[in-house]
Design a protein around this motif. Structure first.
Motif, PDB file in Angstrom:
ATOM      1  N   SER A 242       0.824  -1.209   0.000  1.00 43.89           N
ATOM      2  CA  SER A 242       0.000   0.000   0.000  1.00 43.89           C
ATOM      3  C   SER A 242       0.859   1.260   0.000  1.00 43.89           C
ATOM      4  N   LEU A 243       1.932   1.246   0.779  1.00 46.46           N
ATOM      5  CA  LEU A 243       2.817   2.407   0.821  1.00 46.46           C
ATOM      6  C   LEU A 243       3.518   2.630  -0.516  1.00 46.46           C
ATOM      7  N   VAL A 244       3.957   1.557  -1.149  1.00 47.03           N
ATOM      8  CA  VAL A 244       4.603   1.674  -2.459  1.00 47.03           C
ATOM      9  C   VAL A 244       3.613   2.214  -3.489  1.00 47.03           C
ATOM     10  N   ALA A 245       2.388   1.694  -3.474  1.00 40.78           N
ATOM     11  CA  ALA A 245       1.371   2.174  -4.408  1.00 40.78           C
ATOM     12  C   ALA A 245       1.052   3.641  -4.157  1.00 40.78           C
ATOM     13  N   ALA A 246       0.987   4.059  -2.899  1.00 38.95           N
ATOM     14  CA  ALA A 246       0.716   5.459  -2.580  1.00 38.95           C
ATOM     15  C   ALA A 246       1.857   6.360  -3.042  1.00 38.95           C
ATOM     16  N   MET A 247       3.093   5.887  -2.909  1.00 39.13           N
ATOM     17  CA  MET A 247       4.229   6.684  -3.361  1.00 39.13           C
ATOM     18  C   MET A 247       4.210   6.827  -4.879  1.00 39.13           C
ATOM     19  N   ILE A 248       3.914   5.757  -5.593  1.00 42.67           N
ATOM     20  CA  ILE A 248       3.875   5.809  -7.055  1.00 42.67           C
ATOM     21  C   ILE A 248       2.725   6.693  -7.517  1.00 42.67           C
TER      22      ILE A 248
ATOM     23  N   GLY B  98       1.263   9.020  -5.807  1.00 43.80           N
ATOM     24  CA  GLY B  98       1.545  10.393  -5.391  1.00 43.80           C
ATOM     25  C   GLY B  98       2.464  11.098  -6.367  1.00 43.80           C
ATOM     26  N   GLN B  99       3.465  10.408  -6.873  1.00 43.49           N
ATOM     27  CA  GLN B  99       4.371  11.007  -7.850  1.00 43.49           C
ATOM     28  C   GLN B  99       3.651  11.259  -9.167  1.00 43.49           C
ATOM     29  N   ALA B 100       2.777  10.331  -9.565  1.00 41.87           N
ATOM     30  CA  ALA B 100       2.041  10.492 -10.811  1.00 41.87           C
ATOM     31  C   ALA B 100       1.045  11.654 -10.698  1.00 41.87           C
ATOM     32  N   ALA B 101       0.415  11.794  -9.527  1.00 41.62           N
ATOM     33  CA  ALA B 101      -0.548  12.878  -9.325  1.00 41.62           C
ATOM     34  C   ALA B 101       0.161  14.221  -9.294  1.00 41.62           C
ATOM     35  N   SER B 102       1.351  14.276  -8.691  1.00 43.89           N
ATOM     36  CA  SER B 102       2.112  15.528  -8.653  1.00 43.89           C
ATOM     37  C   SER B 102       2.539  15.940 -10.053  1.00 43.89           C
ATOM     38  N   ALA B 103       2.940  14.971 -10.865  1.00 43.28           N
ATOM     39  CA  ALA B 103       3.363  15.276 -12.231  1.00 43.28           C
ATOM     40  C   ALA B 103       2.176  15.729 -13.077  1.00 43.28           C
ATOM     41  N   ALA B 104       1.004  15.204 -12.812  1.00 48.98           N
ATOM     42  CA  ALA B 104      -0.171  15.568 -13.600  1.00 48.98           C
ATOM     43  C   ALA B 104      -0.663  16.975 -13.225  1.00 48.98           C
ATOM     44  N   LEU B 105      -0.447  17.379 -11.983  1.00 43.28           N
ATOM     45  CA  LEU B 105      -0.944  18.683 -11.545  1.00 43.28           C
ATOM     46  C   LEU B 105      -0.027  19.816 -11.990  1.00 43.28           C
ATOM     47  N   PHE B 106       1.260  19.533 -12.144  1.00 34.61           N
ATOM     48  CA  PHE B 106       2.203  20.619 -12.473  1.00 34.61           C
ATOM     49  C   PHE B 106       2.785  20.454 -13.849  1.00 34.61           C
TER      50      PHE B 106
END
Length: 52
Positions: free
Chosen positions: A36-42, A44-52
């Motif tokens: 779950s933590l690995v999936a959240a980290m992945i 989270g990085q994808a969501a950050s890249a999509a927002l900026f």
């Protein structure tokens, strides 16, 4: 420590909890948490890249 935890769980639930069963439960819970933590980290990085 594992034996004390198994004894406490046995007293609380009034069922016989084996130490080996508790070890297996802890291993699978830890693996699920790690996944779950690995999936959240992945994600989270994808969501950050999509927002900026």
């Amino acid at each position: 420590m594992m034996a004390a935890l198994a004894k406490a769980i046995s007293r609380a639930t009034r069922t016989d909890v084996d130490v080996e069963t508790l070890k297996v439960l802890v291993i699978f819970s830890g693996a699920g948490l790690l996944l779950s933590l690995v999936a959240a980290m992945i994600y989270g990085q994808a969501a950050s890249a999509a927002l900026f």
